[in-house]
Design a protein around this motif. Structure first.
Motif, short mmCIF file in Angstrom:
data_model
loop_
_atom_site.label_atom_id
_atom_site.label_comp_id
_atom_site.label_asym_id
_atom_site.label_seq_id
_atom_site.Cartn_x
_atom_site.Cartn_y
_atom_site.Cartn_z
N ALA A 145 -16.10 14.59 -15.83
CA ALA A 145 -16.98 14.92 -16.30
C ALA A 145 -15.96 14.82 -17.65
O ALA A 145 -14.57 15.30 -17.69
CB ALA A 145 -17.55 15.94 -17.42
N HIS A 146 -16.81 14.19 -18.74
CA HIS A 146 -15.35 13.96 -20.35
C HIS A 146 -15.96 14.98 -20.79
O HIS A 146 -16.78 15.83 -20.34
CB HIS A 146 -15.92 12.79 -21.44
N PRO A 147 -14.97 15.72 -21.79
CA PRO A 147 -15.26 17.26 -22.21
C PRO A 147 -15.92 17.21 -22.95
O PRO A 147 -16.82 15.86 -23.59
CB PRO A 147 -13.97 16.76 -23.37
N GLY A 148 -17.29 17.87 -23.29
CA GLY A 148 -18.10 18.02 -23.99
C GLY A 148 -19.49 18.50 -23.54
O GLY A 148 -19.14 18.31 -22.25
N LEU A 149 -20.42 18.17 -24.32
CA LEU A 149 -22.24 18.55 -22.82
C LEU A 149 -22.60 17.51 -22.09
O LEU A 149 -22.51 18.10 -21.38
CB LEU A 149 -22.78 19.03 -24.94
N LEU A 150 -22.21 16.17 -23.55
CA LEU A 150 -22.68 14.93 -22.57
C LEU A 150 -22.49 14.62 -21.52
O LEU A 150 -22.58 14.49 -20.13
CB LEU A 150 -21.85 13.87 -23.95
N GLY A 151 -20.51 15.73 -21.48
CA GLY A 151 -20.38 15.10 -20.02
C GLY A 151 -20.24 15.74 -19.04
O GLY A 151 -20.85 15.92 -18.11
N ARG A 152 -20.68 17.44 -19.49
CA ARG A 152 -20.95 18.29 -18.73
C ARG A 152 -22.89 17.90 -17.92
O ARG A 152 -22.54 18.48 -16.54
CB ARG A 152 -21.46 19.73 -19.25
N ILE A 153 -23.21 16.89 -18.90
CA ILE A 153 -24.76 17.06 -18.53
C ILE A 153 -24.84 15.57 -17.27
O ILE A 153 -25.31 15.89 -16.15
CB ILE A 153 -25.36 16.39 -19.45
N GLY A 154 -23.54 14.70 -17.92
CA GLY A 154 -23.27 13.70 -16.83
C GLY A 154 -23.07 14.10 -15.53
O GLY A 154 -23.67 14.18 -14.52
N LEU A 155 -21.87 14.96 -15.65
CA LEU A 155 -21.60 15.37 -14.38
C LEU A 155 -22.74 16.30 -13.60
O LEU A 155 -22.76 16.29 -11.96
CB LEU A 155 -20.65 16.49 -14.27
N ALA A 156 -23.61 17.37 -13.97
CA ALA A 156 -25.09 17.50 -13.68
C ALA A 156 -25.46 16.51 -12.90
O ALA A 156 -26.10 17.32 -12.34
CB ALA A 156 -25.64 18.60 -14.42
#
Length: 190
Positions: A145-156
């Motif tokens: 995941a890239h840093p940040g909320l969008l990255g965390r959501i993408g990995l989830a």
């Protein structure tokens, strides 16, 4: 006389808990479908592109055909145009797959990610010589995941959709196996 809902609620929660436990256990058994311990331990080309991957899956199948036949059918599996459509390998909702490494008829590594995308991803396809003339087609997916909320959501999202990915990757592996083995037996079918 009014009946209490508590026993039904407890029974429902217990049933849901048991269903989630069974599904999680079954998923753990198939998430690396077809991969043997040696496949999981093996370093594949492309692993070094994401050494700090947070998500990795390896899937594999044995195929009784030459590397060239397996390669031919692997290239055809990237429909509708095949994997190799120039440098950019298709746009899927703005997420382009790029060619990171290719060594026909043995290796294909695709990459996805970059600025504005929530993750970096590699997808490696390796054809390995096996025993008695068999080939082993190993597919490894790695993501970060890239840093940040969008990255965390993408990995989830990757993790949540992985059971579906197991099914589609398994289907692709079995399709390549079927067509490569059929071509070996009937050269006119390729």
């Amino acid at each position: 006389m009014r009946r209490s809902a508590a026993p039904w609620l407890v029974l429902g929660v217990a049933a849901l808990t048991a269903a989630v436990w069974v599904a999680a256990r079954a998923y753990r058994e198939v998430r690396n479908w077809g991969a043997e311990p040696a496949d999981l331990a093996r370093d594949l080309p492309g692993d070094d592109l994401l050494p700090d991957a947070e998500f990795a899956r390896t899937r594999a199948v044995n195929i009784d055909a030459s590397s060239e036949l397996v390669w031919r059918w692997l290239m055809r599996s990237g429909r509708p145009y095949g994997w190799l459509r120039g440098r950019w390998l298709g746009q899927f909702d703005g997420y382009a797959l790029t060619l990171a490494l290719i060594e026909p008829p043995r290796l294909l590594v695709l990459r996805q990610g970059g600025p504005g995308q929530p993750w970096d991803l590699t997808w490696a396809f390796m054809i390995i010589d096996g025993q008695r003339g068999w080939r082993r087609l190993v597919i490894r997916t790695r993501a970060r995941a890239h840093p940040g909320l969008l990255g965390r959501i993408g990995l989830a999202g990757f993790r949540l959709l992985d059971p579906l990915t197991v099914a589609t990757t398994r289907r692709m592996l079995l399709d390549v196996k079927y067509h490569a083995e059929a071509s070996r037996l009937d050269p006119l079918s390729s």
